[in-house]
Design a protein around this motif. Structure first.
Motif, PDB file in Angstrom:
ATOM      1  N   LEU A   1      11.024  -5.868   5.272  1.00 31.65           N
ATOM      2  CA  LEU A   1      10.026  -6.841   5.652  1.00 31.65           C
ATOM      3  C   LEU A   1       9.121  -6.219   6.689  1.00 31.65           C
ATOM      4  O   LEU A   1       9.401  -6.114   7.686  1.00 31.65           O
ATOM      5  CB  LEU A   1      10.849  -7.861   6.289  1.00 31.65           C
ATOM      6  CG  LEU A   1       9.811  -9.448   6.339  1.00 31.65           C
ATOM      7  CD1 LEU A   1       9.037  -9.841   5.105  1.00 31.65           C
ATOM      8  CD2 LEU A   1      10.666 -10.432   7.354  1.00 31.65           C
ATOM      9  N   GLY A   2       7.898  -6.401   6.124  1.00 31.15           N
ATOM     10  CA  GLY A   2       6.632  -5.891   7.110  1.00 31.15           C
ATOM     11  C   GLY A   2       6.517  -4.330   7.100  1.00 31.15           C
ATOM     12  O   GLY A   2       5.500  -3.952   7.652  1.00 31.15           O
ATOM     13  N   GLU A   3       7.418  -3.656   6.498  1.00 32.83           N
ATOM     14  CA  GLU A   3       7.304  -2.136   6.405  1.00 32.83           C
ATOM     15  C   GLU A   3       6.072  -1.705   5.585  1.00 32.83           C
ATOM     16  O   GLU A   3       5.462  -0.648   5.979  1.00 32.83           O
ATOM     17  CB  GLU A   3       8.731  -1.604   5.922  1.00 32.83           C
ATOM     18  CG  GLU A   3       8.802   0.023   6.429  1.00 32.83           C
ATOM     19  CD  GLU A   3       8.691   0.504   7.715  1.00 32.83           C
ATOM     20  OE1 GLU A   3       8.330   1.273   8.149  1.00 32.83           O
ATOM     21  OE2 GLU A   3       9.161  -0.572   8.592  1.00 32.83           O
ATOM     22  N   THR A   4       5.924  -2.318   4.580  1.00 28.91           N
ATOM     23  CA  THR A   4       4.593  -1.808   3.420  1.00 28.91           C
ATOM     24  C   THR A   4       3.478  -2.147   4.258  1.00 28.91           C
ATOM     25  O   THR A   4       2.523  -1.297   4.150  1.00 28.91           O
ATOM     26  CB  THR A   4       4.799  -2.508   2.164  1.00 28.91           C
ATOM     27  OG1 THR A   4       5.974  -2.480   1.572  1.00 28.91           O
ATOM     28  CG2 THR A   4       3.731  -1.947   1.334  1.00 28.91           C
ATOM     29  N   SER A   5       3.104  -3.094   5.026  1.00 28.82           N
ATOM     30  CA  SER A   5       2.152  -3.395   5.356  1.00 28.82           C
ATOM     31  C   SER A   5       1.882  -2.405   6.865  1.00 28.82           C
ATOM     32  O   SER A   5       0.601  -1.824   7.059  1.00 28.82           O
ATOM     33  CB  SER A   5       2.218  -4.945   6.290  1.00 28.82           C
ATOM     34  OG  SER A   5       2.051  -5.923   5.304  1.00 28.82           O
ATOM     35  N   LYS A   6       2.746  -1.945   7.471  1.00 30.03           N
ATOM     36  CA  LYS A   6       2.876  -1.218   8.622  1.00 30.03           C
ATOM     37  C   LYS A   6       2.427   0.121   7.936  1.00 30.03           C
ATOM     38  O   LYS A   6       1.593   1.015   8.536  1.00 30.03           O
ATOM     39  CB  LYS A   6       4.134  -0.995   9.321  1.00 30.03           C
ATOM     40  CG  LYS A   6       4.173  -0.072  10.419  1.00 30.03           C
ATOM     41  CD  LYS A   6       5.513   0.022  11.272  1.00 30.03           C
ATOM     42  CE  LYS A   6       6.261  -1.305  11.551  1.00 30.03           C
ATOM     43  NZ  LYS A   6       7.526  -1.245  12.215  1.00 30.03           N
ATOM     44  N   GLN A   7       2.804   0.687   6.919  1.00 34.94           N
ATOM     45  CA  GLN A   7       2.545   1.969   6.402  1.00 34.94           C
ATOM     46  C   GLN A   7       1.383   2.074   5.694  1.00 34.94           C
ATOM     47  O   GLN A   7       0.408   3.030   5.849  1.00 34.94           O
ATOM     48  CB  GLN A   7       3.703   2.424   5.403  1.00 34.94           C
ATOM     49  CG  GLN A   7       4.901   2.490   6.062  1.00 34.94           C
ATOM     50  CD  GLN A   7       6.160   2.799   5.097  1.00 34.94           C
ATOM     51  OE1 GLN A   7       7.285   3.142   5.512  1.00 34.94           O
ATOM     52  NE2 GLN A   7       6.008   2.621   3.783  1.00 34.94           N
TER      53      GLN A   7
ATOM     54  N   SER B   1       2.666  -9.507  -0.960  1.00 34.66           N
ATOM     55  CA  SER B   1       1.572 -10.090  -0.632  1.00 34.66           C
ATOM     56  C   SER B   1       1.020  -9.869   0.840  1.00 34.66           C
ATOM     57  O   SER B   1      -0.238  -9.964   0.964  1.00 34.66           O
ATOM     58  CB  SER B   1       2.061 -11.628  -0.839  1.00 34.66           C
ATOM     59  OG  SER B   1       2.434 -11.946  -2.031  1.00 34.66           O
ATOM     60  N   GLY B   2       1.844  -9.946   1.724  1.00 31.07           N
ATOM     61  CA  GLY B   2       1.203  -9.258   2.900  1.00 31.07           C
ATOM     62  C   GLY B   2       0.864  -8.043   2.995  1.00 31.07           C
ATOM     63  O   GLY B   2      -0.219  -7.968   3.858  1.00 31.07           O
ATOM     64  N   ALA B   3       1.212  -7.192   2.393  1.00 31.87           N
ATOM     65  CA  ALA B   3       0.649  -5.702   2.254  1.00 31.87           C
ATOM     66  C   ALA B   3      -0.531  -5.806   1.761  1.00 31.87           C
ATOM     67  O   ALA B   3      -1.783  -4.940   2.179  1.00 31.87           O
ATOM     68  CB  ALA B   3       1.641  -4.946   1.577  1.00 31.87           C
ATOM     69  N   VAL B   4      -0.844  -6.543   0.616  1.00 31.89           N
ATOM     70  CA  VAL B   4      -2.193  -6.614   0.022  1.00 31.89           C
ATOM     71  C   VAL B   4      -3.108  -7.246   0.915  1.00 31.89           C
ATOM     72  O   VAL B   4      -4.413  -6.831   1.052  1.00 31.89           O
ATOM     73  CB  VAL B   4      -2.086  -7.417  -1.245  1.00 31.89           C
ATOM     74  CG1 VAL B   4      -3.385  -7.677  -1.940  1.00 31.89           C
ATOM     75  CG2 VAL B   4      -1.309  -6.661  -2.482  1.00 31.89           C
ATOM     76  N   ASN B   5      -2.857  -8.281   1.775  1.00 32.07           N
ATOM     77  CA  ASN B   5      -3.857  -8.663   2.802  1.00 32.07           C
ATOM     78  C   ASN B   5      -4.091  -7.697   3.607  1.00 32.07           C
ATOM     79  O   ASN B   5      -5.263  -7.873   3.952  1.00 32.07           O
ATOM     80  CB  ASN B   5      -2.986  -9.972   3.189  1.00 32.07           C
ATOM     81  CG  ASN B   5      -2.948 -11.092   2.506  1.00 32.07           C
ATOM     82  OD1 ASN B   5      -3.984 -11.317   1.648  1.00 32.07           O
ATOM     83  ND2 ASN B   5      -2.166 -12.265   2.571  1.00 32.07           N
ATOM     84  N   LYS B   6      -3.167  -6.949   4.129  1.00 33.37           N
ATOM     85  CA  LYS B   6      -3.412  -5.973   5.058  1.00 33.37           C
ATOM     86  C   LYS B   6      -4.358  -4.947   4.468  1.00 33.37           C
ATOM     87  O   LYS B   6      -5.392  -4.596   5.005  1.00 33.37           O
ATOM     88  CB  LYS B   6      -2.146  -5.259   5.340  1.00 33.37           C
ATOM     89  CG  LYS B   6      -2.481  -4.165   6.547  1.00 33.37           C
ATOM     90  CD  LYS B   6      -2.998  -4.867   7.949  1.00 33.37           C
ATOM     91  CE  LYS B   6      -3.037  -3.439   8.690  1.00 33.37           C
ATOM     92  NZ  LYS B   6      -3.891  -4.217  10.012  1.00 33.37           N
ATOM     93  N   MET B   7      -4.106  -4.556   3.274  1.00 35.61           N
ATOM     94  CA  MET B   7      -5.199  -3.573   2.589  1.00 35.61           C
ATOM     95  C   MET B   7      -6.650  -4.321   2.433  1.00 35.61           C
ATOM     96  O   MET B   7      -7.812  -3.523   2.760  1.00 35.61           O
ATOM     97  CB  MET B   7      -4.676  -3.299   1.239  1.00 35.61           C
ATOM     98  CG  MET B   7      -5.605  -2.432   0.217  1.00 35.61           C
ATOM     99  SD  MET B   7      -5.222  -1.933  -1.318  1.00 35.61           S
ATOM    100  CE  MET B   7      -4.228  -0.562  -0.643  1.00 35.61           C
ATOM    101  N   LEU B   8      -6.640  -5.409   2.150  1.00 35.36           N
ATOM    102  CA  LEU B   8      -8.009  -6.035   2.296  1.00 35.36           C
ATOM    103  C   LEU B   8      -8.980  -5.977   3.526  1.00 35.36           C
ATOM    104  O   LEU B   8      -9.750  -5.857   3.626  1.00 35.36           O
ATOM    105  CB  LEU B   8      -7.964  -7.521   1.533  1.00 35.36           C
ATOM    106  CG  LEU B   8      -7.413  -7.763   0.097  1.00 35.36           C
ATOM    107  CD1 LEU B   8      -7.405  -9.195   0.044  1.00 35.36           C
ATOM    108  CD2 LEU B   8      -7.984  -7.011  -0.737  1.00 35.36           C
ATOM    109  N   GLN B   9      -7.991  -6.087   4.573  1.00 31.20           N
ATOM    110  CA  GLN B   9      -8.587  -6.404   5.995  1.00 31.20           C
ATOM    111  C   GLN B   9      -9.001  -4.950   6.283  1.00 31.20           C
ATOM    112  O   GLN B   9     -10.099  -4.773   6.760  1.00 31.20           O
ATOM    113  CB  GLN B   9      -7.445  -6.508   6.973  1.00 31.20           C
ATOM    114  CG  GLN B   9      -7.277  -8.136   6.996  1.00 31.20           C
ATOM    115  CD  GLN B   9      -5.834  -8.441   7.651  1.00 31.20           C
ATOM    116  OE1 GLN B   9      -5.468  -7.389   8.506  1.00 31.20           O
ATOM    117  NE2 GLN B   9      -5.262  -9.637   7.442  1.00 31.20           N
ATOM    118  N   GLU B  10      -8.172  -3.755   6.017  1.00 38.62           N
ATOM    119  CA  GLU B  10      -8.748  -2.369   5.955  1.00 38.62           C
ATOM    120  C   GLU B  10      -9.800  -2.034   5.401  1.00 38.62           C
ATOM    121  O   GLU B  10     -10.554  -1.106   5.739  1.00 38.62           O
ATOM    122  CB  GLU B  10      -7.186  -1.548   5.903  1.00 38.62           C
ATOM    123  CG  GLU B  10      -6.284  -1.754   6.616  1.00 38.62           C
ATOM    124  CD  GLU B  10      -6.345  -1.436   8.201  1.00 38.62           C
ATOM    125  OE1 GLU B  10      -7.246  -0.813   8.399  1.00 38.62           O
ATOM    126  OE2 GLU B  10      -5.484  -1.819   8.906  1.00 38.62           O
TER     127      GLU B  10
END
Length: 307
Positions: free
Chosen positions: A149-155, A194-203
């Motif tokens: 949990l949360g690791e993909t967004s962090k990476q 889903s959280g990781a995709v949101n993180k990518m969009l922000q980046e």
């Protein structure tokens, strides 16, 4: 040593443009009239590595990045005229981003390559890196995606942060459809992805304009609509026509001073809805047969024994 020269040199270092920085430092040394200062600069310059050594991937994201060394340039690729013009335009806006930004504009640096497999999407990313003399960071999604949990967004955050800080390069996500699809937000959605995709969009929204952000997919219809809206250019790489395939095959063997024999000519009849990659494998297979003086023909994209 003039202050303006030092300022320009520092800007090149800040942008990790070590080729320009090296050239700038050589010019500073050449112009320096003070013997002691010139000697000190020369000794310091000797400690530098080559631009290639200094362009290495940051250690903490090395496992997320493929090492790509394929030597390919844009002029080697078979591209539609409109695709080539679009790519030249991307390079032009990237090289003239200072002019654009001074007029309140940004370069075209968020690009999607789409279309059936085998038609040059990855090769164009490689060629852009070669032609523009900037490093290519090809992301290994298998290493980025995590079940924790949360690791993909962090990476993903690590990859974008380090590449942004690197200063200049191409950040390439191949087969982005394995990650950012419509299914991400549909029923049974995976919260981690889903959280990781949101993180990518922000980046993507805040990416360094010195970075060319490129994604490739074979199935653009399946991509998340929010991701599609982020791209300021989308290029479709379609299969070549029958005539283009024939011209390619004739050109391939003509360059090698090989006459088209009956086996080559009969096989051309089967080329329908084939990719450039299929045409290349076809030519290589027949050229190998001719070099070996063999009757056996094996194509690299076909199964053997699976009749």
């Amino acid at each position: 040593m003039k202050t303006v020269d030092i300022a320009r040199f520092i800007r090149h270092i800040g942008a990790r443009d070590f080729v320009s920085a090296s050239s700038m430092l050589e010019d500073i040394i050449k112009k320096e009239t003070n013997v002691n200062t010139r000697y000190a600069l020369e000794q310091a310059y000797k400690t530098w590595g080559t631009p290639k050594q200094m362009d290495e991937v940051p250690n903490n994201i090395k496992r997320f990045i493929y090492n790509v060394n394929k030597n390919v340039v844009l002029n080697d690729l078979k591209l539609e005229n409109n695709i080539r013009k679009a790519i030249d335009y991307i390079v032009d806006t990237f090289n003239k981003k200072d002019l654009l930004q001074s007029n309140g504009l940004e370069p075209v640096n968020k690009i999607l390559f789409a279309g059936p497999p085998g038609n040059g999407k990855t090769s164009v990313a490689l060629a852009l890196s070669k032609d523009m003399n900037i490093p290519l960071f090809k992301v290994n999604m298998a290493e980025v995606i995590s079940g924790r949990l949360g690791e993909t967004s962090k990476q993903i955050d690590n990859v974008f942060r380090e590449v942004n800080n690197f200063g200049k390069g191409i950040l390439f996500f191949d087969e982005i459809d394995t990650f950012a699809t419509k299914r991400t937000y549909d029923d049974g959605c995976d919260k981690e992805i889903s959280g990781a995709v949101n993180k990518m969009l922000q980046e993507i929204d805040s990416i360094n304009p010195n970075i060319l952000f490129v994604c490739a997919t074979n199935v653009s219809d399946e991509l998340d609509p929010a991701l599609l809206r982020r791209f300021n250019m989308k290029l479709w790489f379609k299969n070549p026509t029958r005539e283009q395939i024939e011209d390619y095959i004739m050109e391939y063997f003509d360059k090698r001073n090989v006459d088209l024999d009956a086996m080559i000519l009969s096989g051309i009849e089967n080329f329908k809805s084939k990719s450039w990659s299929d045409a290349e494998m076809y030519c290589e297979a027949h050229f190998r047969r001719i070099v070996l003086d063999s009757e056996t023909i094996i194509y690299g994209n076909e199964w053997i024994g699976n009749e």
